[in-house]
Design a protein around this motif. Structure first.
Motif, mmCIF file in Angstrom:
data_model
loop_
_atom_site.group_PDB
_atom_site.id
_atom_site.type_symbol
_atom_site.label_atom_id
_atom_site.label_comp_id
_atom_site.label_asym_id
_atom_site.label_seq_id
_atom_site.Cartn_x
_atom_site.Cartn_y
_atom_site.Cartn_z
ATOM 1 N N LEU A 43 0.838 -1.200 0.000
ATOM 2 C CA LEU A 43 0.000 0.000 0.000
ATOM 3 C C LEU A 43 0.871 1.248 0.000
ATOM 4 N N GLU A 55 -7.809 1.997 -1.334
ATOM 5 C CA GLU A 55 -7.863 1.189 -0.123
ATOM 6 C C GLU A 55 -8.246 2.061 1.073
ATOM 7 N N VAL A 113 -5.135 6.326 -0.342
ATOM 8 C CA VAL A 113 -4.336 5.122 -0.089
ATOM 9 C C VAL A 113 -4.695 4.109 -1.160
ATOM 10 N N ALA A 126 -3.489 0.427 -3.545
ATOM 11 C CA ALA A 126 -2.740 -0.836 -3.603
ATOM 12 C C ALA A 126 -1.842 -0.840 -4.820
#
Length: 161
Positions: A68, A124, A159, A161
């Motif tokens: 992440l 995310e 955020v 991935a």
């Protein structure tokens, strides 16, 4: 193909402001809301003021974990107003700025999420909006007309991935 997150974040910032009942009702408290940096405050006609201009102007990235990372989209919001009473103009620009900051900082809640930006499949976490600071400047022309500009500096964290 990679998403154009610069323009996506910018568009969602504008849509969020336009969708707000206090800031976004055209002609009530703010007349113009746009994702555009004009050549200067004098490029706004009086009937377009007060105005809010929002523009994403940069990005930085940090690792959160091995899989992440956070992207921070840096934006500038400018509030412009013009008239003959400097104190009233500054008060109005401060009020609009406070409303804008409160609206943008509330975007971490899933109810808001910058008009759906938080539902994007690559995300995310976020968006989280932080206001870093602001400054108010004014200029007087020869006819005792003042132009007041507030520049608000902030960032949107996503955020991914």
């Amino acid at each position: 193909m990679a998403e154009d997150w610069y323009n996506l974040v910018e568009t969602q910032l504008v849509l969020t402001v336009q969708g707000d009942s206090w800031l976004g009702t055209a002609g009530t408290n703010v007349v113009t809301v746009e994702a555009l940096l004009r050549p200067g405050p004098r490029s706004y006609f009086d009937h377009e003021l007060p105005a809010i201009s929002l523009k994403v102007v940069g990005k930085r990235q940090e690792d959160v974990t091995f899989s992440l990372f956070s992207k921070f989209y840096h934006f500038v919001a400018m509030i412009i107003d013009r008239g003959g009473d400097l104190d009233a103009l500054v008060n109005n620009v401060q009020l609009i700025g406070a409303q804008l900051e409160n609206l943008l900082e509330s975007q971490f809640d899933s109810t808001y999420n910058l008009t759906g930006l938080g539902t994007h499949t690559d995300l995310e976490g976020g968006p989280v909006v932080r206001i870093n600071g602001s400054v108010i400047n004014y200029r007087q022309d020869t006819n005792r007309i003042f132009t007041v500009v507030s520049t608000i500096d902030g960032e949107v964290e996503l955020v991914m991935a």
